[in-house]
Design a protein around this motif. Structure first.
Motif, mmCIF file in Angstrom:
data_model
loop_
_atom_site.group_PDB
_atom_site.id
_atom_site.type_symbol
_atom_site.label_atom_id
_atom_site.label_comp_id
_atom_site.label_asym_id
_atom_site.label_seq_id
_atom_site.Cartn_x
_atom_site.Cartn_y
_atom_site.Cartn_z
ATOM 1 N N HIS A 53 -1.490 -7.096 2.760
ATOM 2 C CA HIS A 53 -1.669 -5.819 3.152
ATOM 3 C C HIS A 53 -3.361 -5.247 2.524
ATOM 4 C CE1 HIS A 53 1.788 -7.455 0.718
ATOM 5 N NE2 HIS A 53 2.439 -6.965 1.602
ATOM 6 N N GLU B 212 -0.786 3.505 1.703
ATOM 7 C CA GLU B 212 0.658 2.361 2.445
ATOM 8 C C GLU B 212 0.314 0.797 2.118
ATOM 9 O OE1 GLU B 212 0.970 5.626 6.302
ATOM 10 O OE2 GLU B 212 -0.001 3.349 6.478
ATOM 11 N N GLY B 213 -0.853 0.260 2.433
ATOM 12 C CA GLY B 213 -1.650 -0.535 2.082
ATOM 13 C C GLY B 213 -1.222 -1.403 0.140
ATOM 14 N N LEU C 10 1.771 1.138 7.467
ATOM 15 C CA LEU C 10 1.819 -0.235 7.530
ATOM 16 C C LEU C 10 2.512 -0.335 6.253
ATOM 17 C CD1 LEU C 10 -2.706 -0.484 6.903
ATOM 18 C CD2 LEU C 10 -1.499 -1.050 8.913
ATOM 19 N N SER D 299 -6.263 -2.209 10.213
ATOM 20 C CA SER D 299 -5.271 -0.880 11.255
ATOM 21 C C SER D 299 -6.826 -0.185 11.260
ATOM 22 C CB SER D 299 -5.268 0.222 10.011
ATOM 23 O OG SER D 299 -5.742 0.696 9.196
ATOM 24 N N ALA E 109 -4.269 -6.235 6.774
ATOM 25 C CA ALA E 109 -4.116 -5.295 7.485
ATOM 26 C C ALA E 109 -4.636 -3.662 7.240
ATOM 27 C CB ALA E 109 -2.289 -4.781 7.102
ATOM 28 N N ARG F 172 -4.145 4.595 4.842
ATOM 29 C CA ARG F 172 -3.401 3.627 6.003
ATOM 30 C C ARG F 172 -4.000 2.391 3.663
ATOM 31 N NH1 ARG F 172 -0.654 5.053 9.302
ATOM 32 N NH2 ARG F 172 -1.441 4.611 11.049
#
Length: 228
Positions: free
Chosen positions: A111, A97-98, A219, A118, A114, A94
């Motif tokens: 971002h 991804e951010g 994400l 998560s 998030a 994650r």
């Protein structure tokens, strides 16, 4: 010296955690583990609904859930250790991804927020895996599980292919994009996904299929591949 996009996102994440105001009330873990995430936020945040406090609430809630799972698996140390490794990998996935999404969108602190938010959902996945691995349910096999596992693997690999080919439609829209650095971050993301798959294995049963589910969606990234 320039920083990688992922490092930038991590710095933003660090800044988020250093400016957390006092919560409305400290919720003990004995209570937190009985609550859903939204109810926990309602109690923990009160009227202080700001980004930093919401981030901290997600961290605290996930921490309580993780501690409960560890206690539940006290007599299964190997499973507890394996799920701990999986938690680390899920969170790294994650975070990566951010970081990628941060670059693709040309910035934005949403971002990093998030990533932290998560964590409660990841804890729900880990709790499910703990329950499945501790019962006969996890060993169930069938086409729905092999199909789900295959879909997760395909979704992740398709995302990697798209990320490797991605370039901003408007280079002027993001000052954070550097082709070499971005591809290095994509490689790191691929390695994290591969590590999750190795840890879970490829047996087509319910527990393995459930462990692959976080690979199905990312994400922001899937949306951003077409948007920017």
């Amino acid at each position: 010296m320039s920083r990688s996009p992922l490092m930038v996102a991590e710095v933003l994440l660090g800044l988020t955690l250093t400016a957390v105001p006092a919560q409305a009330a400290k919720i003990p873990c004995t209570v937190a583990v009985t609550l859903d995430p939204r109810t926990y936020d309602l109690l923990a945040l009160g009227t202080q609904v700001n980004e930093a406090a919401a981030d901290q609430s997600s961290l605290d809630y996930a921490g309580c859930q993780a501690a409960r799972l560890g206690t539940q698996l006290a007599r299964s140390p190997q499973l507890r250790e394996r799920l701990g490794q999986l938690r680390t990998l899920y969170r790294q996935l994650r975070a990566e991804e951010g970081g990628l999404a941060y670059v693709m969108a040309g910035g934005g602190t949403l971002h990093s927020h998030a990533v932290l938010r998560s964590y409660p959902a990841l804890e729900q996945t880990l709790a499910s895996l703990g329950a499945l691995a501790s019962s006969r349910l996890g060993a169930q096999t069938g086409p729905q599980y092999t199909d789900s596992l295959a879909f997760s693997r395909t979704a992740f690999n398709d995302r990697l292919t798209a990320l490797k080919a991605w370039k901003p439609k408007d280079p002027a829209s993001t000052s954070f994009y550097d082709a070499r650095t971005f591809q290095a971050d994509v490689t790191a993301y691929a390695q994290t996904g591969a590590a999750i798959m190795r840890l879970l294995g490829s047996t087509g049963n319910a527990a393995t299929a459930a462990g692959y589910l976080p690979l199905q969606s990312a994400l922001f990234v899937d949306e951003y591949l077409n948007a920017f």
